[in-house]
Design a protein around this motif. Structure first.
Motif, PDB file in Angstrom:
ATOM      1  N   ILE A 209       0.847  -1.200   0.000  1.00 46.71           N
ATOM      2  CA  ILE A 209       0.000   0.000   0.000  1.00 46.71           C
ATOM      3  C   ILE A 209       0.881   1.247   0.000  1.00 46.71           C
ATOM      4  CG2 ILE A 209      -1.646   1.359   1.367  1.00 46.71           C
ATOM      5  CD1 ILE A 209      -2.785  -1.364   2.335  1.00 46.71           C
ATOM      6  N   GLN A 210       1.905   1.240   0.834  1.00 44.81           N
ATOM      7  CA  GLN A 210       2.817   2.390   0.897  1.00 44.81           C
ATOM      8  C   GLN A 210       3.553   2.552  -0.437  1.00 44.81           C
ATOM      9  OE1 GLN A 210       2.672   4.331   3.485  1.00 44.81           O
ATOM     10  NE2 GLN A 210       4.218   5.760   2.812  1.00 44.81           N
ATOM     11  N   ARG A 211       3.941   1.436  -1.027  1.00 48.78           N
ATOM     12  CA  ARG A 211       4.601   1.472  -2.333  1.00 48.78           C
ATOM     13  C   ARG A 211       3.663   2.061  -3.392  1.00 48.78           C
ATOM     14  NH1 ARG A 211       5.437  -3.750  -5.367  1.00 48.78           N
ATOM     15  NH2 ARG A 211       5.760  -2.869  -7.397  1.00 48.78           N
ATOM     16  N   THR A 212       2.401   1.685  -3.330  1.00 44.95           N
ATOM     17  CA  THR A 212       1.401   2.220  -4.252  1.00 44.95           C
ATOM     18  C   THR A 212       1.260   3.725  -4.061  1.00 44.95           C
ATOM     19  OG1 THR A 212       0.195   0.126  -4.228  1.00 44.95           O
ATOM     20  CG2 THR A 212      -1.025   2.059  -4.987  1.00 44.95           C
TER      21      THR A 212
ATOM     22  N   GLU B 215       2.795   3.428 -12.666  1.00 48.06           N
ATOM     23  CA  GLU B 215       2.969   2.267 -11.784  1.00 48.06           C
ATOM     24  C   GLU B 215       1.830   2.195 -10.758  1.00 48.06           C
ATOM     25  OE1 GLU B 215       6.362   0.163  -8.951  1.00 48.06           O
ATOM     26  OE2 GLU B 215       6.574   2.263  -9.507  1.00 48.06           O
ATOM     27  N   ARG B 216       1.402   3.346 -10.256  1.00 50.24           N
ATOM     28  CA  ARG B 216       0.309   3.398  -9.275  1.00 50.24           C
ATOM     29  C   ARG B 216      -0.956   2.788  -9.849  1.00 50.24           C
ATOM     30  NH1 ARG B 216      -0.455   8.878  -8.137  1.00 50.24           N
ATOM     31  NH2 ARG B 216       1.396   8.774  -6.861  1.00 50.24           N
ATOM     32  N   LYS B 217      -1.230   3.081 -11.103  1.00 49.03           N
ATOM     33  CA  LYS B 217      -2.441   2.557 -11.742  1.00 49.03           C
ATOM     34  C   LYS B 217      -2.422   1.021 -11.754  1.00 49.03           C
ATOM     35  CE  LYS B 217      -5.306   3.143 -15.824  1.00 49.03           C
ATOM     36  NZ  LYS B 217      -5.485   3.801 -17.113  1.00 49.03           N
ATOM     37  N   ALA B 218      -1.281   0.450 -12.062  1.00 46.76           N
ATOM     38  CA  ALA B 218      -1.164  -1.014 -12.076  1.00 46.76           C
ATOM     39  C   ALA B 218      -1.266  -1.595 -10.666  1.00 46.76           C
ATOM     40  CB  ALA B 218       0.164  -1.418 -12.711  1.00 46.76           C
ATOM     41  N   LEU B 219      -0.660  -0.920  -9.693  1.00 48.00           N
ATOM     42  CA  LEU B 219      -0.687  -1.417  -8.322  1.00 48.00           C
ATOM     43  C   LEU B 219      -2.077  -1.307  -7.688  1.00 48.00           C
ATOM     44  CD1 LEU B 219       2.723  -0.001  -7.024  1.00 48.00           C
ATOM     45  CD2 LEU B 219       2.139  -2.411  -7.409  1.00 48.00           C
ATOM     46  N   ILE B 220      -2.811  -0.273  -8.019  1.00 50.81           N
ATOM     47  CA  ILE B 220      -4.158  -0.087  -7.471  1.00 50.81           C
ATOM     48  C   ILE B 220      -5.063  -1.257  -7.852  1.00 50.81           C
ATOM     49  CG2 ILE B 220      -6.266   1.306  -7.724  1.00 50.81           C
ATOM     50  CD1 ILE B 220      -4.461   3.795  -7.662  1.00 50.81           C
TER      51      ILE B 220
ATOM     52  N   ASN C 190      -5.039  -2.507  -0.616  1.00 47.79           N
ATOM     53  CA  ASN C 190      -5.700  -1.862   0.525  1.00 47.79           C
ATOM     54  C   ASN C 190      -6.886  -2.686   1.034  1.00 47.79           C
ATOM     55  OD1 ASN C 190      -7.144  -1.286  -1.798  1.00 47.79           O
ATOM     56  ND2 ASN C 190      -7.648   0.797  -1.199  1.00 47.79           N
ATOM     57  N   THR C 191      -7.678  -3.232   0.145  1.00 47.26           N
ATOM     58  CA  THR C 191      -8.821  -4.056   0.555  1.00 47.26           C
ATOM     59  C   THR C 191      -8.348  -5.343   1.229  1.00 47.26           C
ATOM     60  OG1 THR C 191     -10.111  -3.165  -1.280  1.00 47.26           O
ATOM     61  CG2 THR C 191     -10.915  -5.204  -0.268  1.00 47.26           C
ATOM     62  N   LYS C 192      -7.338  -5.970   0.651  1.00 46.16           N
ATOM     63  CA  LYS C 192      -6.797  -7.199   1.240  1.00 46.16           C
ATOM     64  C   LYS C 192      -6.210  -6.922   2.622  1.00 46.16           C
ATOM     65  CE  LYS C 192      -5.596  -9.189  -3.241  1.00 46.16           C
ATOM     66  NZ  LYS C 192      -4.494  -9.505  -4.155  1.00 46.16           N
TER      67      LYS C 192
END
Length: 156
Positions: free
Chosen positions: A38-41, A48-53, A58-60
């Motif tokens: 989450i912090q990395r995102t 990269e954020r779009k792929a990580l989201i 966060n839900t997991k």
């Protein structure tokens, strides 16, 4: 009317708490991994954020953390109950006190979530600090628990 617990249940119930706690320790490490993701995102560049989201870290993390909270509190209560049933008393020592502290830490950490959802940075850093402390205490608890378990086995 008194309810007497069969001896075999009393003996083998002593193994439920350590097994549960080792499983929870592994799940705690997974929750830590998810929190790091989450912090990395949060710190990633736009692409990269779009792929990580899309990986829903966060839900997991929230679901795993919720399960951890419930199971850790129940495991703490269960460990104390089993000790009391088998010995007629609790052994006040570092293992018990650290376990109670861990229960308080995870509850406090979970209580910070609504503030974090509103963007409170102090709550987020407090959540992280509490959980890092929790992981450290949990690791120590796991090994002191093995010592207690060895004493129980040697008396069987």
């Amino acid at each position: 009317m008194t309810l007497e617990i069969p001896e075999t249940i009393k003996v083998y119930s002593q193994f439920f708490h350590p097994i549960l706690m080792w499983v929870l320790f592994a799940i705690t490490l997974y929750a830590l991994y998810l929190g790091i993701q989450i912090q990395r995102t949060r710190n990633a560049d736009k692409a990269e954020r779009k792929a990580l989201i899309q990986k829903n870290f966060n839900t997991k993390h929230y679901k795993v953390g919720s399960a951890l909270l419930a199971l850790m509190v129940l495991g703490c209560i269960g460990g104390m109950a089993i000790t009391y049933i088998n010995n007629g008393k609790l052994f006040i020592g570092p293992h018990l006190l650290a376990g109670l502290g861990m229960t308080g830490i995870i509850a406090t950490s979970a209580a910070l979530v609504p503030f974090m959802q509103k963007g409170n940075t102090f709550a987020r850093y407090s959540h992280i600090a509490l959980n890092v402390t929790l992981v450290g205490l949990f690791g120590w608890q796991a090994f002191t628990g093995i010592e207690i378990l060895q004493r129980i086995i040697s008396k069987m």
